[in-house]
Scaffold this motif. Structure first.
Motif, PDB file in Angstrom:
ATOM      1  N   ARG A  22     100.050  10.300  -5.653  1.00 43.66           N
ATOM      2  CA  ARG A  22      99.902  11.703  -5.269  1.00 43.66           C
ATOM      3  C   ARG A  22      98.520  12.239  -5.642  1.00 43.66           C
ATOM      4  O   ARG A  22      97.936  13.017  -4.899  1.00 43.66           O
ATOM      5  N   VAL A  25      96.058  11.223  -2.994  1.00 43.45           N
ATOM      6  CA  VAL A  25      96.086  12.124  -1.837  1.00 43.45           C
ATOM      7  C   VAL A  25      95.305  13.397  -2.143  1.00 43.45           C
ATOM      8  O   VAL A  25      94.477  13.857  -1.339  1.00 43.45           O
ATOM      9  N   TRP A  71     103.604  20.037  -3.459  1.00 45.59           N
ATOM     10  CA  TRP A  71     103.397  18.852  -2.631  1.00 45.59           C
ATOM     11  C   TRP A  71     103.669  19.245  -1.179  1.00 45.59           C
ATOM     12  O   TRP A  71     104.741  19.741  -0.855  1.00 45.59           O
ATOM     13  N   ALA A  74     104.534  16.428   5.393  1.00 47.19           N
ATOM     14  CA  ALA A  74     103.635  15.596   6.186  1.00 47.19           C
ATOM     15  C   ALA A  74     102.923  16.425   7.253  1.00 47.19           C
ATOM     16  O   ALA A  74     101.725  16.237   7.511  1.00 47.19           O
ATOM     17  N   LEU A  77     100.184  18.623   5.618  1.00 49.84           N
ATOM     18  CA  LEU A  77      99.003  17.838   5.277  1.00 49.84           C
ATOM     19  C   LEU A  77      98.219  17.480   6.536  1.00 49.84           C
ATOM     20  O   LEU A  77      96.980  17.567   6.555  1.00 49.84           O
ATOM     21  N   PHE A 101      95.072   9.831   6.007  1.00 50.72           N
ATOM     22  CA  PHE A 101      95.842  10.630   5.049  1.00 50.72           C
ATOM     23  C   PHE A 101      97.335  10.351   5.177  1.00 50.72           C
ATOM     24  O   PHE A 101      98.051  10.342   4.174  1.00 50.72           O
ATOM     25  N   TYR A 105      99.771   9.351   2.163  1.00 51.11           N
ATOM     26  CA  TYR A 105     100.952  10.195   1.932  1.00 51.11           C
ATOM     27  C   TYR A 105     102.224   9.352   1.944  1.00 51.11           C
ATOM     28  O   TYR A 105     103.089   9.484   1.069  1.00 51.11           O
ATOM     29  N   GLN A 106     102.344   8.464   2.924  1.00 54.53           N
ATOM     30  CA  GLN A 106     103.542   7.628   3.032  1.00 54.53           C
ATOM     31  C   GLN A 106     103.651   6.676   1.852  1.00 54.53           C
ATOM     32  O   GLN A 106     104.752   6.394   1.372  1.00 54.53           O
ATOM     33  N   GLU A 109     105.160   8.544  -0.936  1.00 52.24           N
ATOM     34  CA  GLU A 109     106.581   8.758  -0.701  1.00 52.24           C
ATOM     35  C   GLU A 109     107.382   7.479  -0.935  1.00 52.24           C
ATOM     36  O   GLU A 109     108.458   7.510  -1.543  1.00 52.24           O
TER      37      GLU A 109
END
Length: 321
Positions: A22, A25, A71, A74, A77, A101, A105-106, A109
């Motif tokens: 995180r 990101v 946070w 998706a 972002l 990105f 991000y994935q 997650e």
């Protein structure tokens, strides 16, 4: 909102938002933000509202995302990245940046990184040793340590320990600090306050807050023994996510539903069990709202003693808030 005395929103420091997917990101988002010449949060919010983007965000939410307090989804972002990329001085391609990105991000997650801007309060979380018995505690602002009364007992007659008490920050590699019992509730379900013989290295006093309403997210920093048989110095810290379920029973305790990240070496709340007794429970702002008391065996359900009950049991704590 933008911070006074600085240009634009600032990246939270490592002690408040530690390394992990995180943070990666967030670091990349701040780099893109700087390339876009640090626009104001109102400008970003208005730009998202006026453009053809998947999500709109009010200025408060924009600020929270950049500070690490929230946070993003998706789509949020993706919209932020595309809007900032169009303003970037280096002529980046919005589709390429959005895809880059999305991959970051994935990854956050998939690995179950649950970091929010709260971990600074983890420095209030301590390990408490009573002879060979290990538990957890919370460092208070005056340097004393709050823990469970059941931990600091020496024998089956529930007599308080006269020796063998020591404390150490969970993530510290330094020595254990000897401690004495300053106060102890005679009821084993209650609390105790310890007085370390010197300052505990790598630790900071807790900031206290009130319990959030049922259904709110909380976080717990505890320990688990992922390498059994290698000594107490090999015990690892672990973050757990929890949800407040509400008060239960006549003692004022609150029930929590607790989970661990999916990549935690096969750990689960059921396996960790009462290793977590005495651990600090943090709200999303990083304030300690209670300490864990016990677990329903072999389940993800824990109970915590909330701040208002703690101050009723330990009246002097109200002055240390």
């Amino acid at each position: 909102m933008q911070r006074r005395g600085s240009r634009g929103v600032q990246m939270p420091p490592l002690e408040e938002f530690p390394e992990g997917p995180r943070r990666t990101v967030l670091e990349n988002l701040h780099a893109l933000y700087r390339a876009a010449d640090r626009p104001g949060v109102r400008t970003i919010s208005d730009g998202l509202a006026d453009g053809d983007f998947r999500a709109t965000m009010n200025r408060t939410l924009v600020s929270q995302v950049f500070r690490g307090d929230q946070w993003p989804t998706a789509w949020q972002l993706d919209s932020l990245v595309r809007w900032l990329t169009r303003r970037a001085i280096d002529g980046r391609d919005p589709d390429a940046e959005a895809n880059r990105f999305l991959a970051l991000y994935q990854h956050a997650e998939v690995v179950g990184d649950l970091t929010s801007r709260a971990p600074v309060a983890s420095r209030a979380s301590l390990m408490v040793l009573c002879n060979t018995k290990l538990g957890l505690g919370v460092l208070l602002q005056d340097g004393t340590v709050l823990t469970r009364a059941s931990l600091v007992t020496e024998d089956e007659n529930s007599q308080p320990a006269r020796r063998g008490l020591a404390v150490r920050a969970i993530d510290s590699s330094g020595p254990w600090t000897d401690a004495d019992i300053l106060w102890r509730d005679p009821e084993l379900s209650g609390l105790a306050v310890l007085a370390p013989s010197s300052r505990v290295d790598g630790a900071a006093g807790a900031r206290w807050g009130t319990v959030p309403p049922p259904g709110s997210r909380v976080r717990i920093y505890g320990v688990h023994d992922s390498r059994r048989g290698e000594g107490l110095h090999r015990i690892a810290g672990i973050w757990l996510a929890g949800t407040t379920m509400g008060p239960t029973g006549s003692d004022g305790g609150w029930q929590l539903d607790v989970s661990v990240p999916p990549d935690s070496d096969g750990m689960s709340p059921a396996r960790i069990g009462n290793w977590l007794a005495g651990a600090a429970v943090l709200d999303e702002s990083g304030r300690v709202v209670g300490v864990l008391s016990h677990q329903l065996p072999q389940t993800s359900f824990y109970w915590m003693t909330p701040f208002d009950v703690i101050t009723a049991q330990v009246p002097s704590l109200a002055r240390r808030r």
